[in-house]
Design a protein around this motif. Structure first.
Motif, PDB file in Angstrom:
ATOM      1  N   SER A   1      -0.307  -2.248  10.275  1.00  0.00           N
ATOM      2  CA  SER A   1      -1.661  -2.885   9.487  1.00  0.00           C
ATOM      3  C   SER A   1      -2.123  -1.851   8.581  1.00  0.00           C
ATOM      4  O   SER A   1      -2.487  -2.193   7.526  1.00  0.00           O
ATOM      5  CB  SER A   1      -2.810  -3.356  10.296  1.00  0.00           C
ATOM      6  N   LYS A   2      -2.129  -0.616   8.805  1.00  0.00           N
ATOM      7  CA  LYS A   2      -2.728   0.301   8.001  1.00  0.00           C
ATOM      8  C   LYS A   2      -1.837   1.720   8.231  1.00  0.00           C
ATOM      9  O   LYS A   2      -1.678   1.997   9.351  1.00  0.00           O
ATOM     10  CB  LYS A   2      -4.159   0.683   8.347  1.00  0.00           C
TER      11      LYS A   2
ATOM     12  N   PHE B   1      -2.274   6.053   7.684  1.00  0.00           N
ATOM     13  CA  PHE B   1      -3.392   6.951   7.377  1.00  0.00           C
ATOM     14  C   PHE B   1      -2.622   8.473   7.428  1.00  0.00           C
ATOM     15  O   PHE B   1      -1.791   8.921   8.049  1.00  0.00           O
ATOM     16  CB  PHE B   1      -4.515   7.274   8.234  1.00  0.00           C
TER      17      PHE B   1
ATOM     18  N   ASP C   1       0.774  -1.053   0.083  1.00  0.00           N
ATOM     19  CA  ASP C   1      -0.183   0.166   0.102  1.00  0.00           C
ATOM     20  C   ASP C   1       0.886   1.331  -0.056  1.00  0.00           C
ATOM     21  O   ASP C   1       2.166   1.194   0.376  1.00  0.00           O
ATOM     22  CB  ASP C   1      -0.810   0.056   1.306  1.00  0.00           C
TER      23      ASP C   1
ATOM     24  N   ASP D   1     -11.095   3.929   9.199  1.00  0.00           N
ATOM     25  CA  ASP D   1     -10.500   4.831   8.433  1.00  0.00           C
ATOM     26  C   ASP D   1     -10.051   6.121   9.395  1.00  0.00           C
ATOM     27  O   ASP D   1     -10.824   6.338  10.140  1.00  0.00           O
ATOM     28  CB  ASP D   1     -11.258   5.148   7.140  1.00  0.00           C
TER      29      ASP D   1
ATOM     30  N   HIS E   1       4.587  -6.027   6.479  1.00  0.00           N
ATOM     31  CA  HIS E   1       3.793  -5.232   7.475  1.00  0.00           C
ATOM     32  C   HIS E   1       4.662  -4.087   8.083  1.00  0.00           C
ATOM     33  O   HIS E   1       4.616  -3.828   9.320  1.00  0.00           O
ATOM     34  CB  HIS E   1       3.080  -5.871   8.266  1.00  0.00           C
TER      35      HIS E   1
ATOM     36  N   LEU F   1       3.676   0.795   2.703  1.00  0.00           N
ATOM     37  CA  LEU F   1       3.420  -0.027   3.702  1.00  0.00           C
ATOM     38  C   LEU F   1       4.093  -1.779   2.998  1.00  0.00           C
ATOM     39  O   LEU F   1       3.327  -2.029   1.814  1.00  0.00           O
ATOM     40  CB  LEU F   1       2.082  -0.503   4.163  1.00  0.00           C
TER      41      LEU F   1
END
Length: 333
Positions: free
Chosen positions: A193-194, A196, A144, A252, A159, A155
């Motif tokens: 994991s994410k 933002f 990502d 999100d 991970h 990413l």
């Protein structure tokens, strides 16, 4: 071809010729070269023509807008360019991410190509493979990408989160006095994991699999949600755990210049998933869901526009405004 509607500021980049700088009612957008594409492809397979014209994603910043098609190709519109639109010479694209001062492209193979003054100062308009610059060769497959105002975040398939570009506000998680910028991706955090951030954002959030949230970067207006005790710190130079996160699963987080919006999911009394919005920071024109003013931790946005049978599907944040798409096909601004 799917229908694209546009409204708002129409100068940077100028996608609509002979239109006012401010478009207050949604109008349909068509590519200038649409008819040319149809003529060129009239002898090709119909399915290929359909994929050629089907939009998969749109990503836009102050200086550029990229349209990604379902066939893995993309075109871009550049501010004040006489060659709009122009084809991007990269194949098999699965995602694009445009920041204010940079662009990033993720391919199906897991490579990331990027351009910008903070990425390649000698040739800022040339895409280079930044994933190949990661020192750990086992960490070069990217899953990502996320762009900030002048930074790009990666990413990896392992991970791990990497950052490249400006660190003026500590948005790469390092002391901004000793590391002002980097032209190679540097490891920010493992077990992520994410990621933002936002087109105009100088701050970033990283989420781990345990739903623990970390942030760094510009915090003068409380946009990191670190609470009253940190409100006087305009820069957070290292990744810091965000406390007092609302209960539920973080779906999100979208970042503006000086504010952040968080989407949280819980179950209602009937065990159905229900989502709520929370905001922190400062935003003009009621961008926090209330009158102008600061908040220093994530606070619920309540509005009569959300009906009982509404559920929030997606959120999108600009510099000082937000777009909310609900399950009843309502678009709330």
């Amino acid at each position: 071809m799917n229908e694209i509607l546009f409204f708002g500021f129409n100068q940077n980049p100028k996608l609509f010729k002979n239109k006012p700088d401010k478009i207050t009612k949604p109008i349909q957008f068509k590519f200038e070269n649409e008819n040319e594409n149809e003529n060129e492809n009239e002898n090709e397979n119909e399915n290929e023509n359909e994929n050629e014209n089907q939009i998969k994603q749109i990503s836009s910043g102050y200086f550029s807008t990229i349209f990604l098609f379902k066939n893995g190709k993309a075109i871009e519109y550049l501010l004040n360019s006489k060659q709009n639109p122009s084809k991007i010479q990269i194949e098999n694209i699965q995602k694009v991410s445009v920041g204010c001062r940079n662009e990033a492209i993720l391919t199906i193979e897991g490579n990331v190509f990027a351009k910008g003054e903070n990425i390649n100062p000698k040739k800022p308009n040339k895409f280079i493979n930044i994933s190949s610059l990661i020192e750990d060769k086992n960490d070069r497959i990217i899953e990502d990408i996320v762009s900030g105002l002048s930074s790009i975040y990666l990413l990896t398939s392992n991970h791990n989160a990497y950052g490249i570009g400006s660190n003026e506000f500590g948005q790469l998680g390092f002391d901004s006095k000793t590391l002002k910028k980097t032209e190679k991706p540097i490891l920010m955090m493992k077990n992520v994991s994410k990621i933002f951030s936002g087109t105009d954002s100088r701050h970033i959030f990283l989420l781990n699999p345990n739903q623990e949230l970390f942030g760094c970067g510009y915090n003068e207006y409380g946009q990191l949600g670190l609470g009253e005790s940190r409100k006087e710190e305009d820069k957070i130079n290292k990744l810091t755990k965000i406390q007092n996160i609302p209960k539920g699963k973080i779906i999100d987080i979208q970042c503006g210049i000086n504010h952040s919006i968080m989407l949280i999911e819980n179950e209602d009394e009937n065990q159905n998933p229900k989502r709520k919005l929370y905001s922190t920071g400062y935003s003009q024109d009621n961008g926090l869901g209330k009158k102008n003013g600061n908040t220093y931790e994530f606070t619920e946005i309540k509005s009569s526009l959300f009906e009982n049978d509404d559920n929030i599907l997606e959120i999108c944040v600009g510099a000082d405004h937000n777009l909310i798409l609900t399950s009843n096909s309502k678009l709330i601004i």
